[in-house]
Every structure is written in structure tokens, then in C-alpha cells.
Design a protein around this motif. Structure first.
Motif, short mmCIF file in Angstrom:
data_model
loop_
_atom_site.label_atom_id
_atom_site.label_comp_id
_atom_site.label_asym_id
_atom_site.label_seq_id
_atom_site.Cartn_x
_atom_site.Cartn_y
_atom_site.Cartn_z
N TYR A 1 0.84 -1.20 0.00
CA TYR A 1 0.00 0.00 0.00
C TYR A 1 0.88 1.25 0.00
CZ TYR A 1 -3.40 -3.52 1.47
OH TYR A 1 -4.19 -4.63 1.53
N ASP B 1 0.58 4.17 -1.10
CA ASP B 1 -0.05 5.48 -0.93
C ASP B 1 -0.87 5.57 0.36
OD1 ASP B 1 0.95 6.33 -3.44
OD2 ASP B 1 -0.71 5.30 -4.44
N ASP B 2 -0.82 4.54 1.18
CA ASP B 2 -1.59 4.55 2.42
C ASP B 2 -0.74 5.16 3.54
OD1 ASP B 2 -2.73 3.66 5.00
OD2 ASP B 2 -4.08 2.46 3.74
N HIS C 1 -1.08 5.18 6.70
CA HIS C 1 -0.93 4.36 7.90
C HIS C 1 -0.08 3.12 7.62
CE1 HIS C 1 -1.92 2.53 11.78
NE2 HIS C 1 -2.01 1.39 11.12
N TRP C 2 -0.39 2.41 6.54
CA TRP C 2 0.30 1.15 6.26
C TRP C 2 1.57 1.40 5.46
CZ3 TRP C 2 -0.62 -2.46 9.41
CH2 TRP C 2 -1.89 -2.65 9.96
N THR D 1 -4.33 -7.63 6.98
CA THR D 1 -3.93 -6.43 6.26
C THR D 1 -4.21 -6.55 4.76
OG1 THR D 1 -1.65 -7.19 5.88
CG2 THR D 1 -2.08 -5.95 7.91
N PRO E 1 -7.26 -0.73 4.71
CA PRO E 1 -6.80 -0.07 3.47
C PRO E 1 -7.98 0.24 2.57
CG PRO E 1 -5.55 -2.08 3.92
CD PRO E 1 -6.72 -2.09 4.84
N ALA E 2 -7.87 1.32 1.83
CA ALA E 2 -8.97 1.71 0.94
C ALA E 2 -9.22 0.66 -0.13
CB ALA E 2 -8.63 3.06 0.29
#
Length: 252
Positions: free
Chosen positions: A82, A84-85, A87-88, A221, A230-231
Motif C-alpha cells: 500500500y 499510498d496509504d 498508515h500502512w 492487512t 486499506p482503501a
């Protein structure tokens, strides 16, 4: 099939199309003994934590039940899933995915002591092909049955993992068996590229199927069952359904 190294995009081929495929239904059925022959040990190579369960979690459970030693090698930690996340981040995701892999292997009956976390860079296995092949050659023994993602799986890391594993197996005299993961996403059920040569379908007894599903559930996850979610999880329902079948496919 995707171009070599293309990113995974879209929903891919629907599961209903695969289940209706005469080519898939015609694949010869095998069993554990026929598939791995006289191998004394099973080594499963995964480009990222979860590939080993997606592609051959049922086979792993069957091998453990049969009393075989099973080792799992995760070439990367899947830390770039991820990018662009906020948080992750890779720093947070890497240890989370290592922990998920440990839990998933336990669900299949594999001890954490039998897991190798190679820690190679997620998304860049091709650039570290020599290192991966050298690592595997030091882990694999003559007479092992070694499983790895298909060499034309449509994901750059999956294909690099196959190339490294094939090189290592040739060096030490081990047998390599490949399993598709993202090929189910890209493939055409009317003319599946991974059925051009030899292929075998391994039916999963209920206990092995149950173990595989428990193992898949450990990858929170990737399925999006984590906080924060995650989106766009890597393994949404339309992907997971491909791995809820009562069989697994192998390319000996």
C-alpha cells in the motif's frame, strides 16, 4: 495473460467463468504422493507472505498431515502493498505481515521455526535475483519438492521468485513445482496459458480446505479486516473466491 511485470489492475476474470471452463474441468486429478513423488521434504517459496497459502495452503496442510517436514520461505515481507496509504507504511506493514504469516503457518500446522523471512525488497525481487537464488540454493536440498509461483504469473515478483527458485533447484537437484496465483486474474478460461503444458488438480479434503481458509483469514492487512482498513485491499472478496475452491492447481 498480462505483459511481463504489469501491475495488477481491475477485477480480473470472474470465478464463474473459471468454474465453467471445460479446459479447467479437464485437468487430470492428482494426489499428494503422485504430485511430490518420493520427496522427503516440502519447501514452499512465496514472493510475499500470503502467496504460499493462496496457491498451495491445502497442499501444505496435506503434507503436514502426512508427516512431512515443511519449510516456508517468504522472499519479501510484502511491505510495499500500500505505497499510498499513510498508515500502512512499509515500516509498519512489514512486521504485521511477518506476524500474519506466522499465524497462517500455525493454522496449517507449520512451526514458526520452519519459516524463513528473507527480507528482500517487495516489488524489486528481479533486481535481487542472484541473491534470492543463492539464498534458496543454501536452503533447498537434493530430493526436496519445491513449490513456487508460476514463472508467467503476471506479477513481477512472482515471476522473479520462480526464476530464482528454478535456478536453485537446478543447482542442487531438487524438483520444482509451480502454482498460479495472479494468473487466475489475468487468464482466459477458454485458453488458459498455464494449461498449455502439464497441469494437475489436487482435490482438497474438508480438513485441508478448512485449514487453508483459517490460514487465509490470518492475512487481515491484505483482506482489509484490520484497523484502519486499506482503501483497496489486495485480497477483496472477488479475489479470495478464487482460492475458496475445493482443489488447487499445480504445474509439475
Amino acid at each position: 495473460m498480462s505483459p511481463r511485470g504489469a501491475p495488477i489492475q481491475g477485477d480480473g476474470t470472474g470465478e464463474s467463468d473459471w468454474l465453467a471452463s471445460p479446459r479447467l474441468r479437464a485437468v487430470p486429478v492428482t494426489n499428494l504422493a503422485q504430485l511430490i513423488g518420493d520427496a522427503r521434504r516440502l519447501v514452499v517459496v512465496a514472493p510475499h507472505p500470503d502467496d504460499e497459502v493462496l496457491g498451495c495452503g491445502g497442499l501444505i496442510a496435506l503434507a503436514v498431515e502426512a508427516g512431512m517436514e515443511v519449510r516456508v520461505v517468504a522472499l519479501s515481507d510484502g511491505e510495499a502493498a500500500y505505497p499510498d496509504d499513510p498508515h500502512w507504511t512499509g515500516q509498519r506493514l512489514a512486521p504485521a505481515r511477518r506476524a500474519e504469516l506466522i499465524d497462517a503457518c500455525r493454522a496449517l500446522g507449520v512451526s514458526p521455526a520452519k519459516i524463513v523471512h528473507a527480507g528482500l525488497p517487495d516489488g524489486r525481487l528481479r533486481a535481487h535475483l542472484d541473491k534470492a537464488a543463492q539464498l534458496l540454493a543454501g536452503l533447498v536440498q537434493a530430493g526436496d519438492a519445491v513449490l513456487v509461483t508460476w514463472a508467467r504469473d503476471g506479477h513481477p515478483d512472482h515471476e522473479a521468485a520462480a526464476d530464482a527458485t528454478l535456478r536453485a533447484c537446478a543447482q542442487v537437484g531438487a524438483r520444482c513445482i509451480q502454482y498460479p496465483v495472479w494468473a487466475w486474474h489475468w487468464g482466459d478460461p477458454r485458453q488458459p496459458a498455464f494449461l498449455e503444458g502439464a497441469a494437475a488438480r489436487l482435490p482438497l479434503p474438508q480438513a485441508a480446505w478448512d485449514a487453508k481458509q483459517r490460514a487465509l483469514a490470518c492475512f487481515a492487512t491484505q483482506t482489509g479486516h484490520c484497523t484502519p482498513a486499506p482503501a483497496q485491499p489486495i485480497l477483496p472478496a472477488h479475489v479470495l473466491v478464487r482460492f475458496g475452491r475445493d482443489f488447487e492447481l499445480f504445474l509439475p
